[in-house]
Design a protein around this motif. Structure first.
Motif, PDB file in Angstrom:
ATOM      1  N   SER A  21       0.849  -1.188   0.000  1.00 16.21           N
ATOM      2  CA  SER A  21       0.000   0.000   0.000  1.00 16.21           C
ATOM      3  C   SER A  21       0.883   1.235   0.000  1.00 16.21           C
ATOM      4  CB  SER A  21      -0.905   0.023   1.229  1.00 16.21           C
ATOM      5  OG  SER A  21      -1.758  -1.094   1.262  1.00 16.21           O
ATOM      6  N   SER A  30      -5.649  11.884  -7.150  1.00 16.10           N
ATOM      7  CA  SER A  30      -6.654  11.092  -7.865  1.00 16.10           C
ATOM      8  C   SER A  30      -6.554  11.266  -9.384  1.00 16.10           C
ATOM      9  CB  SER A  30      -8.055  11.451  -7.386  1.00 16.10           C
ATOM     10  OG  SER A  30      -8.330  12.816  -7.632  1.00 16.10           O
ATOM     11  N   SER A  54      -7.536   9.338 -12.734  1.00 14.95           N
ATOM     12  CA  SER A  54      -8.926   8.992 -13.013  1.00 14.95           C
ATOM     13  C   SER A  54      -9.415   9.604 -14.309  1.00 14.95           C
ATOM     14  CB  SER A  54      -9.808   9.440 -11.845  1.00 14.95           C
ATOM     15  OG  SER A  54      -9.480   8.743 -10.682  1.00 14.95           O
ATOM     16  N   SER A  73      -3.567  -0.898  -8.432  1.00 16.17           N
ATOM     17  CA  SER A  73      -4.909  -0.331  -8.341  1.00 16.17           C
ATOM     18  C   SER A  73      -4.847   0.895  -7.440  1.00 16.17           C
ATOM     19  CB  SER A  73      -5.901  -1.356  -7.787  1.00 16.17           C
ATOM     20  OG  SER A  73      -5.537  -1.746  -6.476  1.00 16.17           O
ATOM     21  N   ARG A  74      -5.923   1.656  -7.443  1.00 18.64           N
ATOM     22  CA  ARG A  74      -5.953   2.850  -6.606  1.00 18.64           C
ATOM     23  C   ARG A  74      -7.332   3.027  -6.002  1.00 18.64           C
ATOM     24  NH1 ARG A  74      -3.886   7.333 -10.417  1.00 18.64           N
ATOM     25  NH2 ARG A  74      -4.071   8.568  -8.496  1.00 18.64           N
ATOM     26  N   ASP A  75      -7.356   3.609  -4.806  1.00 17.83           N
ATOM     27  CA  ASP A  75      -8.597   3.977  -4.133  1.00 17.83           C
ATOM     28  C   ASP A  75      -8.504   5.469  -3.870  1.00 17.83           C
ATOM     29  OD1 ASP A  75     -10.706   4.514  -2.426  1.00 17.83           O
ATOM     30  OD2 ASP A  75     -10.458   2.671  -1.276  1.00 17.83           O
ATOM     31  N   ASN A  76      -9.153   6.240  -4.732  1.00 24.35           N
ATOM     32  CA  ASN A  76      -9.023   7.697  -4.628  1.00 24.35           C
ATOM     33  C   ASN A  76      -9.701   8.251  -3.371  1.00 24.35           C
ATOM     34  OD1 ASN A  76      -7.529   7.928  -6.998  1.00 24.35           O
ATOM     35  ND2 ASN A  76      -9.377   8.049  -8.261  1.00 24.35           N
ATOM     36  N   THR A  77     -10.637   7.516  -2.816  1.00 20.05           N
ATOM     37  CA  THR A  77     -11.277   7.988  -1.576  1.00 20.05           C
ATOM     38  C   THR A  77     -10.289   7.945  -0.412  1.00 20.05           C
ATOM     39  OG1 THR A  77     -12.094   5.801  -0.941  1.00 20.05           O
ATOM     40  CG2 THR A  77     -13.495   7.127  -2.381  1.00 20.05           C
ATOM     41  N   LYS A  78      -9.287   7.064  -0.541  1.00 15.59           N
ATOM     42  CA  LYS A  78      -8.268   6.949   0.497  1.00 15.59           C
ATOM     43  C   LYS A  78      -6.934   7.546   0.064  1.00 15.59           C
ATOM     44  CE  LYS A  78     -10.295   2.726   2.432  1.00 15.59           C
ATOM     45  NZ  LYS A  78     -10.079   1.295   2.773  1.00 15.59           N
ATOM     46  N   TYR A  82      -2.214   0.685  -4.580  1.00 10.96           N
ATOM     47  CA  TYR A  82      -1.857  -0.647  -4.107  1.00 10.96           C
ATOM     48  C   TYR A  82      -1.070  -1.400  -5.181  1.00 10.96           C
ATOM     49  CZ  TYR A  82      -5.668   0.421  -0.871  1.00 10.96           C
ATOM     50  OH  TYR A  82      -6.482   1.021   0.050  1.00 10.96           O
TER      51      TYR A  82
END
Length: 127
Positions: A21, A30, A54, A73-78, A82
């Motif tokens: 992470s 993002s 994005s 991968s990515r989690d833009n909210t966080k 990863y």
């Protein structure tokens, strides 16, 4: 102040899996490209994987040696990217670094294309 902090490294047997992470703080990434690089002992740092911003569709790109085994991968909210690493091999042993571009969301594979870097996390794969 922008910071990238990697976590998730460790020691794993060949064939095992790890998920790295990279949590960013200080600004949002993002819409910016992010990537993973690695440096094995005695070798130069090399590109591993990248993901576009994005607005650029979140496209991904991998170096040949990890295709089919690693997933970025990515989690833009966080504000986190990863690297899921499966079927690990001893030759994957290295310090893994997260990187982010200050501007621009397209895919980039060169170190010079990235403006921010994490401190690295050690991944060791035993045979």
């Amino acid at each position: 102040q922008v910071q990238l902090v990697e976590s998730g490294g460790g020691l794993v047997q060949a064939g095992g899996s790890l998920r790295l992470s990279c949590a960013a703080s200080g600004r949002s990434f993002s819409n910016n490209a992010m990537g993973w690089f690695r440096q094995a002992p005695g070798k130069a740092r090399e590109f591993v994987a990248a993901i576009s911003g994005s607005w650029s569709g979140g496209k991904t790109y991998y170096t040949d040696s990890v295709k089919g085994r690693f997933t970025i991968s990515r989690d833009n909210t966080k504000n986190t990217v990863y690297l899921q690493m499966n079927s690990l091999k001893p030759e994957d042993t290295a310090i893994y670094y997260c990187a982010a571009r200050g501007t621009g969301g397209a895919l980039y594979t060169t170190q010079a294309s990235y403006d921010y870097w994490g401190q690295g996390t050690q991944v060791t794969v035993s045979s």
